[in-house]
Write an enzyme that holds these catalytic residues in place. Structure first.
Site, PDB file in Angstrom:
ATOM      1  CD  GLU A   1      -2.280   1.109   3.011  1.00 30.35           C
ATOM      2  OE1 GLU A   1      -1.646   0.562   3.942  1.00 30.35           O
ATOM      3  OE2 GLU A   1      -3.411   1.600   3.165  1.00 30.35           O
TER       4      GLU A   1
ATOM      5  CG  ASN B   1      -4.749   3.927   0.554  1.00 25.39           C
ATOM      6  OD1 ASN B   1      -4.023   3.408  -0.278  1.00 25.39           O
ATOM      7  ND2 ASN B   1      -4.568   3.780   1.861  1.00 25.39           N
TER       8      ASN B   1
ATOM      9  CE  LYS C   1      -7.179   1.071   3.720  1.00 23.98           C
ATOM     10  NZ  LYS C   1      -5.922   1.499   4.388  1.00 23.98           N
TER      11      LYS C   1
ATOM     12  CD  GLU D   1      -5.479   4.597   5.575  1.00 26.89           C
ATOM     13  OE1 GLU D   1      -6.036   4.367   4.498  1.00 26.89           O
ATOM     14  OE2 GLU D   1      -5.019   3.710   6.312  1.00 26.89           O
TER      15      GLU D   1
ATOM     16  CB  CYS E   1      -3.984  -1.733   4.611  1.00 27.44           C
ATOM     17  SG  CYS E   1      -3.258  -1.907   6.259  1.00 27.44           S
TER      18      CYS E   1
ATOM     19  CG  ASN F   1       2.000   1.190   4.846  1.00 24.11           C
ATOM     20  OD1 ASN F   1       3.193   1.432   5.003  1.00 24.11           O
ATOM     21  ND2 ASN F   1       1.412   1.250   3.664  1.00 24.11           N
TER      22      ASN F   1
END
Ligand code: CDT
Length: 303
Positions: free
Chosen positions: A47, A110, A127, A146, A172, A197
């Site tokens: 990621e 993301n 994501k 995020e 993730c 991550n």
């Protein structure tokens, strides 16, 4: 003829804040070259693989936030990665922070792309599950912003016919949610490419810290087995700008078995010859569609 795809999870060690995009791209190219030498047809990167994981820091300057994003892919600083992959004839999956201009509106996601062996982007995912918070939490040792920096993905969970496999991507936190795998599995997905991550420390719920590796592996094994899919999971590992990340890249078979596992917290390839036909035992044998009882599953979409 068995359908074998030789795949590398290309784990990355930490990326420092001072490292330039061209320096990071050189690291990725080095891993692609090694993967090719080992006979891989596809390499999976983590990621946000082009930068340090910047949602770990409170940043007020929007221009600085945007400097961690890609407004085109390939762009001037990533073109060489795509060219080298095409020259080698190896596909790859790359996580990155995406910046899109839609009229007056700037949007950030993301994201991840999957790239064919000729360097063409053939799949794109944004994501869906964004963890963390949007506010500044100065008493935490690091942030998880995020929700501030990205919008939730708006592309659903697409599956692409690529490398001879029905292929999906997750990023993730998606891997912790059964719905993510299920949305892919119900489309017949055989191969999930996943970058992550994951910090060892969860500031709000430190009681989970000792279980960080277990919960990571548990999620992958359950997702793979219950949907009869291969999962190739690539970490950004090690201590990045003071944040310890778990690493633990692995490849999980449709049986739920871990067939390859990282042994370092640095740049490392783990490679497996994935037999795509192994999915059939689980998709058709253990979890046949005729045994599903959809009339009993309504609550899954009602709440
Ligand atoms: N990048 C990412 O999604 N990390 C999350 C951290 C969760 S802690 C709020 C993860 O699920 O690993």
């Amino acid at each position: 003829m068995p359908r074998i795809l030789t795949i590398a999870a290309a784990q990355l060690g930490p990326i420092t804040r001072s490292e330039t995009r061209p320096q990071v791209v050189e690291r990725l190219i080095g891993l692609l070259q090694q993967a090719k030498q080992h006979g891989c047809e596809l390499a999976v990167f983590p990621e946000c693989a082009l930068t340090p994981f910047f949602p770990h820091w409170w940043i007020e300057d929007q221009a600085e936030i945007d400097s961690y994003c890609e407004s085109s892919l390939p762009g001037p600083e990533t073109q060489s990665l795509f060219e080298e992959a095409a020259r080698l004839g190896i596909g790859f999956c790359l996580g990155y922070a995406e910046l899109v201009q839609e009229g007056e509106q700037t949007r950030r996601f993301n994201s991840a792309v999957v790239v064919e062996q000729d360097g063409r982007i053939v799949g794109h995912y944004r994501k869906v599950h964004l963890p963390g918070h949007a506010d500044h939490r100065p008493s935490n040792p690091f942030q998880n912003l995020e929700k501030r920096f990205f919008e939730p993905g708006d592309l659903g969970f697409p599956v692409f016919e690529v490398f001879g496999a029905k292929t999906g991507m997750l990023i993730c936190n998606d891997r912790r949610w059964p719905e993510s795998y299920r949305c892919l599995g119900l489309q017949g997905c055989e191969l999930v490419l996943l970058g992550y991550n994951t910090p060892r420390h969860y500031p709000e719920y430190p009681e989970t810290d000792r279980l960080a590796d277990f919960h990571h592996q548990l999620s992958l094994q359950a997702g793979a087995y219950q949907n009869g899919m291969w999962i190739v999971a690539a970490a950004k590992a090690g201590v990045e700008e003071g944040v310890e990340q778990i690493g633990g890249s692995m490849i999980v078979a449709p049986s739920g078995e871990v067939v390859a596992r990282a042994t370092t917290l640095g740049d490392e390839l783990l490679i497996h010859r994935c037999d795509l036909d192994l999915c059939r035992t689980y998709k058709e044998g253990v979890f046949p569609a005729r045994n599903r009882r959809v009339e009993s599953y309504g609550r899954l979409t009602q709440t």
